[in-house]
Write an enzyme that holds these catalytic residues in place. Structure first.
Site, mmCIF file in Angstrom:
data_model
loop_
_atom_site.group_PDB
_atom_site.id
_atom_site.type_symbol
_atom_site.label_atom_id
_atom_site.label_comp_id
_atom_site.label_asym_id
_atom_site.label_seq_id
_atom_site.Cartn_x
_atom_site.Cartn_y
_atom_site.Cartn_z
ATOM 1 N N ILE A 112 71.288 46.794 58.587
ATOM 2 C CA ILE A 112 71.051 46.115 57.315
ATOM 3 C C ILE A 112 70.178 44.908 57.647
ATOM 4 O O ILE A 112 70.417 44.196 58.631
ATOM 5 C CB ILE A 112 72.388 45.692 56.639
ATOM 6 C CG1 ILE A 112 72.127 44.971 55.313
ATOM 7 C CG2 ILE A 112 73.251 44.830 57.541
ATOM 8 C CD1 ILE A 112 73.425 44.683 54.517
ATOM 9 N N SER A 113 69.112 44.698 56.878
ATOM 10 C CA SER A 113 68.175 43.621 57.180
ATOM 11 C C SER A 113 68.838 42.254 56.995
ATOM 12 O O SER A 113 69.750 42.092 56.196
ATOM 13 C CB SER A 113 66.962 43.695 56.254
ATOM 14 O OG SER A 113 66.394 44.981 56.283
#
Ligand code: SAH
Length: 274
Positions: A112-113
């Site tokens: 997940i960024s």
């Protein structure tokens, strides 16, 4: 080609008054109608500390303060990120880190960024509204995301766009995203299992395209599916920078206009689907 200095804070294009106005800004996450008992249970859950003693709303507010301190000046994007519970998109083992500025594993060797990266990409995307040549109803209009991952950025996009299509090449990850999105009431996103390098022609054209995985060049299909006045933001390899940078491409009446921004580090844009 325009090549501004790559440093923080980014000199983003001005966010227009229209984009920042409360009427056109982020919409609340709409929960589907539920039986009263279930709804009451949900309400109780949202006011209780989540996971490992985490008060989701307060921690989210602190995350927004940090993003502002780091130079993110895009009220619609910050409002949207303030509405989406990031802790619901990460595995239980990482809930305590959900609001730290770090990328986290989501399985299948993907991540997940970081919040700052999501904020900067979407700030670049909304900043385009002011220079677009076609008025769009929401800051992002019809949006396409390549790389759904766990669904977090898709949920933020849903607050800013009139319609979101999101493509993921890893089937089980897309299933996970579907569950995560349903859990926060985001049920109107078109989730597509496929190779995002081809875009998604059935829902084209798009006013906004954002890629969460980086390749050597911007696929032709994305440019073909970009609406007049539309803007694309994607991480791409840049030889001069000897690494990935955020590329912004606008479809203007004079053709495609490209600019390069922050140095970034995204997972690779791969071909085919699993
Ligand atoms: N948007 C996510 C980030 C996911 S990481 C978030 O909110 O955190 C990037 C994702 O891009 C991975 O899930 C990876 O599987 C996916 N991806 C890589 N190449 C792709 C392609 N060609 N088509 C679709 N998805 C792709």
């Amino acid at each position: 080609m325009n090549r501004p200095a790559r440093r923080f804070p980014l000199s983003l294009d001005r966010v227009t008054a229209a984009a920042a106005s409360p009427s056109s800004a982020a919409r609340p996450v709409v929960r589907p109608q539920r039986p009263v008992r279930e709804a009451a249970h949900d309400a109780a859950r949202t006011t209780r500390p989540v996971g490992q003693g985490l008060d989701s709303e307060a921690v989210r507010a602190r995350m927004l303060d940090r993003l502002r301190a780091e130079g993110v000046d895009a009220p619609p994007v910050l409002a949207a990120m303030g509405r989406v519970p990031r802790d619901r998109f990460v595995d239980t083992a990482f809930v305590a880190q959900a609001y730290e500025d770090t990328s986290l594993p989501i399985g299948w060797e993907q991540t997940i960024s970081k919040p700052i990266v999501v904020a900067r990409m979407l700030a670049l995307l909304t900043a385009g509204t002011g220079v677009r040549h076609r008025p769009i109803r929401t800051p992002l209009g019809r949006a396409l995301e390549i790389g759904t991952g766990c669904g977090y950025q898709a949920a933020v996009l849903a607050q800013l766009a009139s319609r979101v299509t999101s493509i993921e090449r890893i089937g089980p990850l897309l299933d996970k995203a579907r569950l995560n999105l349903a859990a926060v009431g985001c049920t109107d996103i078109r989730l597509v299992h496929g190779d995002g390098r081809l875009g998604h022609a059935p829902n084209a054209p798009y006013d906004s395209i954002v890629a969460a995985a980086g390749g050597e060049s911007v696929p032709e299909a994305w440019l073909e599916q970009l609406a007049p006045g539309g803007r694309l933001v994607a991480p791409m390899h840049d030889e001069d920078a000897d690494g990935q940078v955020l590329v912004v491409i606008d479809r203007t009446p004079d053709g495609l206009v490209r600019s390069l921004h922050d140095a970034v580090h995204f997972v690779p844009l791969k071909s085919g689907r699993l």
